[in-house]
Scaffold this motif. Structure first.
Motif, PDB file in Angstrom:
ATOM      1  N   ASP A 169       0.791  -1.229   0.000  1.00  0.00           N
ATOM      2  CA  ASP A 169       0.000   0.000   0.000  1.00  0.00           C
ATOM      3  C   ASP A 169       0.826   1.284   0.000  1.00  0.00           C
ATOM      4  O   ASP A 169       0.255   2.370  -0.001  1.00  0.00           O
ATOM      5  CB  ASP A 169      -0.949   0.002   1.204  1.00  0.00           C
ATOM      6  CG  ASP A 169      -2.058  -1.028   1.035  1.00  0.00           C
ATOM      7  OD1 ASP A 169      -2.726  -1.002  -0.001  1.00  0.00           O
ATOM      8  OD2 ASP A 169      -2.232  -1.874   1.930  1.00  0.00           O
ATOM      9  N   HIS A 209      -1.670  -7.561  -3.889  1.00  0.00           N
ATOM     10  CA  HIS A 209      -2.339  -8.387  -2.877  1.00  0.00           C
ATOM     11  C   HIS A 209      -3.842  -8.302  -3.096  1.00  0.00           C
ATOM     12  O   HIS A 209      -4.306  -7.587  -3.984  1.00  0.00           O
ATOM     13  CB  HIS A 209      -1.926  -7.985  -1.450  1.00  0.00           C
ATOM     14  CG  HIS A 209      -2.524  -6.712  -0.950  1.00  0.00           C
ATOM     15  ND1 HIS A 209      -2.587  -6.388   0.375  1.00  0.00           N
ATOM     16  CD2 HIS A 209      -3.090  -5.661  -1.600  1.00  0.00           C
ATOM     17  CE1 HIS A 209      -3.160  -5.210   0.525  1.00  0.00           C
ATOM     18  NE2 HIS A 209      -3.467  -4.743  -0.641  1.00  0.00           N
ATOM     19  N   HIS A 238      -7.768  -8.624  -0.783  1.00  0.00           N
ATOM     20  CA  HIS A 238      -8.433  -8.741   0.517  1.00  0.00           C
ATOM     21  C   HIS A 238      -9.929  -8.601   0.336  1.00  0.00           C
ATOM     22  O   HIS A 238     -10.393  -8.080  -0.681  1.00  0.00           O
ATOM     23  CB  HIS A 238      -7.906  -7.708   1.520  1.00  0.00           C
ATOM     24  CG  HIS A 238      -7.616  -6.365   0.940  1.00  0.00           C
ATOM     25  ND1 HIS A 238      -8.598  -5.480   0.610  1.00  0.00           N
ATOM     26  CD2 HIS A 238      -6.444  -5.776   0.594  1.00  0.00           C
ATOM     27  CE1 HIS A 238      -8.055  -4.390   0.111  1.00  0.00           C
ATOM     28  NE2 HIS A 238      -6.742  -4.530   0.067  1.00  0.00           N
ATOM     29  N   TYR A 258     -11.388   4.547  -4.812  1.00  0.00           N
ATOM     30  CA  TYR A 258     -10.233   5.445  -4.767  1.00  0.00           C
ATOM     31  C   TYR A 258     -10.519   6.720  -5.538  1.00  0.00           C
ATOM     32  O   TYR A 258     -11.180   6.688  -6.580  1.00  0.00           O
ATOM     33  CB  TYR A 258      -9.010   4.801  -5.444  1.00  0.00           C
ATOM     34  CG  TYR A 258      -8.428   3.626  -4.730  1.00  0.00           C
ATOM     35  CD1 TYR A 258      -7.462   3.811  -3.739  1.00  0.00           C
ATOM     36  CD2 TYR A 258      -8.808   2.328  -5.049  1.00  0.00           C
ATOM     37  CE1 TYR A 258      -6.902   2.732  -3.088  1.00  0.00           C
ATOM     38  CE2 TYR A 258      -8.255   1.239  -4.400  1.00  0.00           C
ATOM     39  CZ  TYR A 258      -7.298   1.447  -3.423  1.00  0.00           C
ATOM     40  OH  TYR A 258      -6.744   0.383  -2.777  1.00  0.00           O
ATOM     41  N   HIS A 302      -4.707  -6.429  -6.587  1.00  0.00           N
ATOM     42  CA  HIS A 302      -4.436  -5.048  -6.994  1.00  0.00           C
ATOM     43  C   HIS A 302      -3.050  -4.599  -6.581  1.00  0.00           C
ATOM     44  O   HIS A 302      -2.496  -5.079  -5.596  1.00  0.00           O
ATOM     45  CB  HIS A 302      -5.493  -4.090  -6.451  1.00  0.00           C
ATOM     46  CG  HIS A 302      -5.611  -4.119  -4.957  1.00  0.00           C
ATOM     47  ND1 HIS A 302      -6.280  -5.110  -4.297  1.00  0.00           N
ATOM     48  CD2 HIS A 302      -5.132  -3.292  -3.994  1.00  0.00           C
ATOM     49  CE1 HIS A 302      -6.222  -4.883  -2.990  1.00  0.00           C
ATOM     50  NE2 HIS A 302      -5.521  -3.791  -2.778  1.00  0.00           N
TER      51      HIS A 302
HETATM   52 FE   LIG Z   1      -5.077  -3.151  -0.746  1.00  0.00          FE
END
Ligand SMILES: [Fe+2]
Ligand SMILES: [Fe+2]
Length: 266
Positions: free
Chosen positions: A142, A177, A179, A185, A217
């Protein structure tokens, strides 16, 4: 310019991230907070609110609401206020005066509401925080990602939605990764690209990108000179509370996805 939205309240929680222009206001439960570009403003569930722009220039912001969740839970309520504006009972920007200080909380305020008592998170303070971490390692997935927090509890700003600000330094590319939980965004600054499930989404300031739950992403800054900054809203607090949050790093291909297609806006 000159427009105002009639006072109302609803169970969906809302956030606003200011995109352009300054001087318009949102009033929440009797307090007006005034907008500048890059500011984040909160409207908790069931709080009376109205908006207005008394300046002579347009002011544009992004709205984020947890409507699908509230609908799914069959908990949708909406009420118009009898008058056009809800009465002002507090000085302008009162919550910024009271709660807008880094780690310094008023000891006489005993109430601990689930939503942050601070209504406006200013761009100046946000950018200063990001800049101060320019040389930090950050997160491999991130980048320099900061979560806006509830000043009293340190938790997410709203019970159903978290807000993040992420800086990608010149040339920085994160590892992929995935999730559970979706995100929206907004590109607050700069140019770059996100690769989402193998599809390349090029972006620049002003663009909005949505990330579905469990989609792989990664983000990259396209500039070698300037920082790129992504603001996002996420439903992670709900997944955390229900024990459904799950995260997985992408390990194939050196941690970055193979790009199979490029998104083209029509
Ligand atoms: Fe993320
Ligand atoms: Fe509203």
């Amino acid at each position: 310019p000159g427009e105002s939205a009639r006072a109302h309240r609803h169970t969906p929680t809302a956030i606003r991230f200011i995109m352009e222009g300054e001087g318009a206001y949102t009033a929440v439960d009797g307090e007006r907070v005034y907008m500048r570009p890059g500011d984040l403003i909160l409207t908790p569930s069931w709080a009376w609110h109205d908006h207005g722009n008394e300046t002579d220039k347009p002011v544009v912001w992004m709205d984020g609401l947890d409507v699908p969740l509230v609908q799914f839970m069959n908990a949708m309520f909406f009420q118009l206020y009898d008058d056009r504006l809800y009465p002002l009972t507090k000085p302008n920007n009162a919550s910024v005066q009271l709660h807008g200080h880094v780690s310094l909380q008023p000891t006489w305020v005993k109430e601990r509401a689930p939503a942050s008592p601070l209504l406006l998170y200013s761009w100046d303070a946000t950018w200063r925080s990001l800049r101060a971490l320019w040389d930090a390692t950050g997160d491999e997935h991130d980048g320099i990602a900061l979560e806006y927090t509830h000043p009293q509890t340190g938790r997410s700003v709203l019970p159903t939605m978290a807000c993040w600000i992420q800086m990608l330094r010149p040339g920085e590319r994160t590892m992929a990764h995935r999730h559970t939980g979706s995100a929206v965004y907004y590109v607050a600054q700069g140019t770059g690209e996100s690769i989402i499930d193998g599809c390349r989404f090029p972006w620049s300031k002003g663009d909005i990108i949505t990330l579905p739950s469990w989609a792989l992403h990664e983000h990259a800054n396209g500039s070698t000179k300037d920082a790129a900054v992504l603001f996002s809203i996420q439903d992670r607090p709900v997944l955390d509370a229900l024990g459904l949050y799950r995260e997985e790093a992408f390990t194939e291909n050196g941690g970055n996805q193979a790009v199979r297609s490029t998104f083209a806006a029509s």
